[in-house]
Scaffold this active site. Structure first.
Site, PDB file in Angstrom:
ATOM      1  N   GLU A  39      27.935  41.551  38.800  1.00  0.00           N
ATOM      2  CA  GLU A  39      29.051  40.829  39.288  1.00  0.00           C
ATOM      3  C   GLU A  39      30.540  40.925  38.334  1.00  0.00           C
ATOM      4  O   GLU A  39      31.424  40.650  38.720  1.00  0.00           O
ATOM      5  CB  GLU A  39      28.882  39.213  39.566  1.00  0.00           C
ATOM      6  CG  GLU A  39      27.628  39.019  40.629  1.00  0.00           C
ATOM      7  CD  GLU A  39      28.128  39.647  41.982  1.00  0.00           C
ATOM      8  OE1 GLU A  39      29.457  39.621  42.189  1.00  0.00           O
ATOM      9  OE2 GLU A  39      27.053  40.136  42.681  1.00  0.00           O
ATOM     10  N   HIS A  54      32.449  44.011  39.249  1.00  0.00           N
ATOM     11  CA  HIS A  54      33.361  43.558  40.300  1.00  0.00           C
ATOM     12  C   HIS A  54      34.511  42.845  39.726  1.00  0.00           C
ATOM     13  O   HIS A  54      35.665  43.322  40.105  1.00  0.00           O
ATOM     14  CB  HIS A  54      32.708  42.770  41.492  1.00  0.00           C
ATOM     15  CG  HIS A  54      31.653  43.701  42.300  1.00  0.00           C
ATOM     16  ND1 HIS A  54      31.943  44.807  42.716  1.00  0.00           N
ATOM     17  CD2 HIS A  54      30.487  43.083  42.589  1.00  0.00           C
ATOM     18  CE1 HIS A  54      30.682  45.058  43.392  1.00  0.00           C
ATOM     19  NE2 HIS A  54      29.767  44.034  43.448  1.00  0.00           N
TER      20      HIS A  54
END
Length: 555
Positions: free
Chosen positions: A34, A37
């Site tokens: 994550e 991202h």
């Protein structure tokens, strides 16, 4: 009550360690995914509303700038919530131009690919940490040479220290194996130290095909082992000097002429140079019946062997059947404990853990002839192995052939020298790239074969399997745990690149389609894709949990 309480405490401790190992493993991997991202999204000017490790209700968190960072209840993944990433939600006026779906295809593709790329980068860093840190390895000292092998033909002997291959330094047995495997069918030069003298030995590794659930690869082998055979003997026949002296098959020789014996290679070397009577001290197994099974006790025995003859009648017990299970295929064929395996399916056997096992697996339930030596005389029997249902390395249920007889598993457990190995930074980096690329390639092939049906879908595992793997890795030590974390990180990265709606791969594919069409995908298409994607992912998760439950609770 006491036993029940102890069992309950043990179970709770085990369950707690499993949950902790799983939580650490998944949290680290998902965090990096994550973060990939998040960082690329922020770098490209997209507003990140929320960064969450875990799903469901918020446990705790902090608001930092325009992004909320939180830890949620269910530690089964995580997500980054970008502004405007849901086509059904209205984008706030102040966020116009910073919504995810507003971005050009190249930016959306970069943000989507950043998560899997972060997983691959994490694996690279973890492999580097393992390679750059000191680790234990077996010394590159020859413990055993297989008769007739390339090593034996080249004159390599027990006790030789191999210090270089084709002029490149060898630090430990693992590096030696890597170099040999890479030279299948190709000549190489080994630098050997024997008795303080260095010499070069030229040989060509034999080509050996090694098959796993994903592929068959050709590797080089020269027929050596780092572990010598323990000094467990077999008596060739009742008419030999060894038998007349009172020695028995499976005696473990501990002293010869009052001097300790470390392994069979040393014993054979010393026996060949002896003349006249010599005292031998052995440990002799004695069967002890115990509740639930059979135990062995060792009784010290001393005998005198007349070594004046050329052959005392002693050999290693590495091809002698130590156990024949009642009702097994071996027992049905008439094999007995103490039989010396000579050939299987017409092929001579000189190394059980290579030739015999390969023939046994290849024959399956097909009948084959097996010749053994019993009391000095050849005996030939026909064996038809039983089939047992089990799971292979990929977790797929297969039918495994069982002979029900084998030599002593402790034969190749002689004492070996261990050393500390630490690779230079440059080599550690090179190894890390190679191992990461190999892991990506191997797992990609595995996923492709599952999708195409060439590997059963039973190989798909879920959280329970990962938790079990994490727990076992944690028990083995931090290095094994880090290695498993690297593998699962690669797995997560590859799985997310599958072009399935709601996964990163679909966002990359969608961005590619948009760049070709030169206009965004329709809202209706996105709505349908999201619904289908969520249903498919949930179905896959339930199927994986079903596989986990079958493996863990119903087998």
């Amino acid at each position: 009550m006491h036993i029940t309480l102890v069992g309950m405490v043990s179970y709770l401790h085990s369950a707690g360690l499993t949950l902790l190992s799983f939580a650490v493993l998944i949290s680290v991997i998902v965090f990096f995914h994550e973060v990939g991202h998040l960082l690329v999204g922020k770098w490209l000017g997209v507003k990140a509303v929320r960064f969450s490790i875990g799903f469901g209700p918020r446990l705790f968190g902090v608001q930092w700038g325009e992004t909320e960072y939180r830890v949620s209840l269910l530690p089964l993944g995580g997500y980054v919530k970008f502004a405007g990433d849901n086509p059904l939600e209205q984008l706030a006026p102040e966020d116009r131009g910073r919504g995810f779906l507003e971005q050009p295809p190249r930016k959306k593709a970069a943000i989507a690919f950043a998560g899997p790329a972060a997983n691959f980068l994490l694996a690279l860093v973890l492999y580097f940490a393992l390679n750059a840190s000191p680790h234990r390895d077996l010394a590159s000292i020859v413990g055993y040479v297989k008769p007739g092998s390339p090593a034996a033909q080249a004159g390599i002997e027990y006790g030789d220290r191999i210090v270089a291959v084709d002029g490149e330094k060898v630090d430990g047995f693992l590096m030696l194996q890597e170099k040999i495997r890479a030279h299948a069918g190709q000549p190489l030069t080994m630098t050997v130290v024997r008795g303080g003298q260095r010499m070069d030995v030229r040989l060509t590794p034999a080509v050996h095909e090694e098959t796993n659930p994903i592929e068959t690869v050709k590797q080089g082998r020269i027929g050596i082992s780092a572990a010598p055979r323990i000094a467990e003997i077999a008596v060739k026949s009742p008419q030999t000097p060894a038998a007349r002296a009172g020695l028995k098959t499976f005696d473990l020789v501990v002293k010869l002429g009052g001097e300790p014996v470390r392994n069979y290679e040393e014993l054979a070397r010393r026996l060949s140079s002896l003349r006249g009577p010599v005292s031998i001290e052995v440990l002799r197994r004695r069967e002890v019946t115990a509740p639930g099974g059979t135990l062995w006790a060792y009784d010290p025995v001393q005998v005198t062997l007349d070594a004046s003859g050329a052959d005392p009648g002693v050999e290693a017990a590495d091809l002698t059947l130590f156990a024949v299970q009642p009702g097994s295929a071996a027992a049905e064929a008439g094999l007995r404990r103490g039989d010396r395996v000579v050939s299987m399916a017409g092929k001579p056997i000189v190394w059980w853990f290579d030739e015999a096992e390969a023939i046994r697996r290849a024959k399956g339930a097909e009948p084959f002839e097996m010749t053994v030596r019993r009391d000095g005389k050849p005996v030939t029997v026909t064996v038809r192995q039983h089939l047992r249902s089990a799971r292979d390395d990929a977790g797929v249920r297969v039918q495994l052939p069982e002979l029900g007889a084998a030599p002593d598993a402790a034969i190749f457990s002689g004492e070996t020298d261990r050393i500390w190995v630490r690779y230079p930074i440059s080599e550690a980096a090179m190894r890390s790239f190679t191992e990461t690329a190999g892991a990506i390639r191997g797992l990609a092939l595995g996923i492709a074969k599952i999708v195409s049906g060439r590997i059963s879908s039973e190989a798909i595992g879920g959280p329970l399997m990962i938790a079990d793997v994490a727990r076992k890795a944690a028990d083995e030590g931090w290095q094994v745990f880090v290695y498993v974390m690297a593998m699962i990180s690669v797995n997560l990265g590859l799985m997310n690149l599958i072009p399935l709606p709601v996964l990163d791969g679909f966002h990359v594919l969608s961005a590619g389609i948009e760049s070709v069409r030169r206009r965004p995908l329709s809202l209706r298409f996105r709505e349908i894709a999201n619904v289908v994607g969520i249903a498919l992912v949930l179905g896959l998760m339930l199927f994986a949990l079903r596989n986990d439950a079958m493996r863990k609770f119903f087998e």
